[in-house]
Design a protein around this motif. Sequence first.
Motif, PDB file in Angstrom:
ATOM      1  N   LYS A 114      21.503  28.734  29.227  1.00 42.25           N
ATOM      2  CA  LYS A 114      22.227  28.107  29.231  1.00 42.25           C
ATOM      3  C   LYS A 114      23.191  28.437  29.311  1.00 42.25           C
ATOM      4  O   LYS A 114      24.591  27.739  30.087  1.00 42.25           O
ATOM      5  N   GLN A 115      23.811  30.247  29.385  1.00 45.09           N
ATOM      6  CA  GLN A 115      24.479  30.788  30.068  1.00 45.09           C
ATOM      7  C   GLN A 115      24.620  31.473  31.661  1.00 45.09           C
ATOM      8  O   GLN A 115      25.700  31.177  32.400  1.00 45.09           O
ATOM      9  N   GLY A 116      23.537  30.407  32.384  1.00 46.05           N
ATOM     10  CA  GLY A 116      23.880  30.190  33.390  1.00 46.05           C
ATOM     11  C   GLY A 116      22.603  31.056  33.730  1.00 46.05           C
ATOM     12  O   GLY A 116      22.726  31.319  35.267  1.00 46.05           O
ATOM     13  N   ASN A 117      22.049  31.750  33.340  1.00 48.36           N
ATOM     14  CA  ASN A 117      21.312  33.776  33.982  1.00 48.36           C
ATOM     15  C   ASN A 117      20.315  32.732  33.939  1.00 48.36           C
ATOM     16  O   ASN A 117      19.697  31.991  33.415  1.00 48.36           O
ATOM     17  N   LYS A 118      19.866  33.796  35.155  1.00 47.68           N
ATOM     18  CA  LYS A 118      18.162  33.331  34.997  1.00 47.68           C
ATOM     19  C   LYS A 118      17.223  33.808  34.372  1.00 47.68           C
ATOM     20  O   LYS A 118      17.244  34.647  33.169  1.00 47.68           O
ATOM     21  N   GLU A 119      16.519  32.430  33.543  1.00 47.46           N
ATOM     22  CA  GLU A 119      15.359  33.162  32.762  1.00 47.46           C
ATOM     23  C   GLU A 119      14.175  34.276  32.782  1.00 47.46           C
ATOM     24  O   GLU A 119      13.854  34.734  33.837  1.00 47.46           O
ATOM     25  N   PRO A 120      13.783  35.005  31.478  1.00 52.79           N
ATOM     26  CA  PRO A 120      13.319  35.913  31.772  1.00 52.79           C
ATOM     27  C   PRO A 120      11.698  35.806  32.096  1.00 52.79           C
ATOM     28  O   PRO A 120      11.330  36.584  33.122  1.00 52.79           O
ATOM     29  N   VAL A 121      11.466  35.065  31.464  1.00 55.54           N
ATOM     30  CA  VAL A 121      10.143  34.598  32.436  1.00 55.54           C
ATOM     31  C   VAL A 121      10.093  33.622  33.451  1.00 55.54           C
ATOM     32  O   VAL A 121      10.978  32.601  33.265  1.00 55.54           O
ATOM     33  N   GLU A 122       9.679  34.127  34.282  1.00 60.59           N
ATOM     34  CA  GLU A 122      10.226  33.291  35.691  1.00 60.59           C
ATOM     35  C   GLU A 122       8.667  32.658  35.893  1.00 60.59           C
ATOM     36  O   GLU A 122       9.118  31.043  37.192  1.00 60.59           O
TER      37      GLU A 122
END
Lengths: 233, 258
Positions: free
Chosen positions: B13-21
């Motif tokens: 939601k914050q526009g950060n890359k998801e930890p699980v790729e």
Amino acid sequence: MRMVIVAGTPGSGKTAVLIHALKRLIERGLNPSVVKIDCLYTDDDKKFAKIGVPTQVGLSMDMCPDHYAIYNLEDMISWADENESDFLVVETAGLCHRCAPYTMNCLGVCVIDATSGPNTPLKVGPFLSTADIAVITKGDMISQAEREIFRERVLEVNPQCKIIEANGLSGQGCVELGEEMLKSKEVALGKEKLRHSAPLAVCTLCVGETKVNKKYHRGILRRIDGFQSYKGE
Amino acid sequence: MVDTITIIGGYDKQGNKEPVEEVVIKKGEIFGVVGPTGSGKSSLIGDIEQLAQEDTFSKRKILVNDKQPSYDDRTNPRKKMVAQLSQNMNFLADMSVGDFLSLHAKCRGASSKCVDAVVNLANTLTGEPIKKDHELTILSGGQSRALMVADVAIISDSPIVLIDEIENAGIRKHDALQVLSGHGKIVMVVTHDPVLALMADRRIVMKNGGMRKVLSTTAEEKTISKKLNKIDELMLNLRDKVRNGEVIEDIEMKDVRI
């Protein structure tokens, strides 16, 4: 000038969907202008202004909004020209859906709300049946089965159209609409024609008659048994 | 045939890359999706339902058998690989159960003969029976849910089944899950219910709109899951008794040794 005409039932999410799609156009280096046609009130111009798109509002008041939109098309195009836009988006609040505001060369986009029930596509007429693209909104509010039935009904009315299932809140599907908008053609106003005739409506009611009794009415009139006649000078 | 689906991570939601790729789910696997309310579970399911191609809010990409699905695969209900049982069960269609099911069968290219089968199956999952000539709009939440479970199992018989919070509907969830997880299907269950979550082989943990981690259900968890199932059955039996106007005098706890 390339032109997109967007029509749809009130509250179906035309503006929300358009804002997401316009962002895509701007990303692709286009310079769109928007004209919003409504009947009595709109504040959608503020929403378009927020994303930096020049916007003009047209309130049709007591004139049929589609007639109003068609009659003013020339002015809208020259206004977009003055803005040095390469792209005009006309969002219109057609009401009766007996006609369709799309012209031959514009991209005709119909926005229709899936929560309005699976019979709605059969009721709305040319504004859906002559559209190039049918954008179905609010599909997330109903079950997958209902969504699929709604889609099938849209295709029954307009087998050629491309269906985009979109969500005005999240923007889902709007990228696709933006891409389709990029494919729209140039319009040549001198030769531009409507895809569907406007409603039959030259009568005393159009010029303000309020009495109901049959004897006060003149013009092209149709009786409930289907008999149609012209009464008057 | 669907052998695998691959979820390629996008942004939270914050526009950060998801930890699980990347998550690869294989044929026959039951997969859970867990996380607090608002953590993005339903949007993950939504992405899979549409076989998103970086065109949704999360910018995730879904591959089927390691390939990008075609536009037709994504949109044509006759080719649809995904059957979804969403949280939204309010029917808006003004028609009878029978008409609705035959229309849906037509959309999915199924025979309208299956209408009776759907109604019969639905009636094994819910209390008061549903009839073909019932108006859709009068069905209760539980009846609608049961009807949709049966619809997904028979009419929308797709290789991928997505289930969103089945526990909320007051239907027999184990039976429903069994009905839905037919041979070789990929089943994804969004749930807050530890019983369902631990029945899955693996689970994705969601937070803030992103996939935080992927857990495999441990052997201990499987054992706990069996115990929880017993408790659950006990609760379901009690519920049936209460529903049928019986007076509860005692409960059997001997099966459930905690």
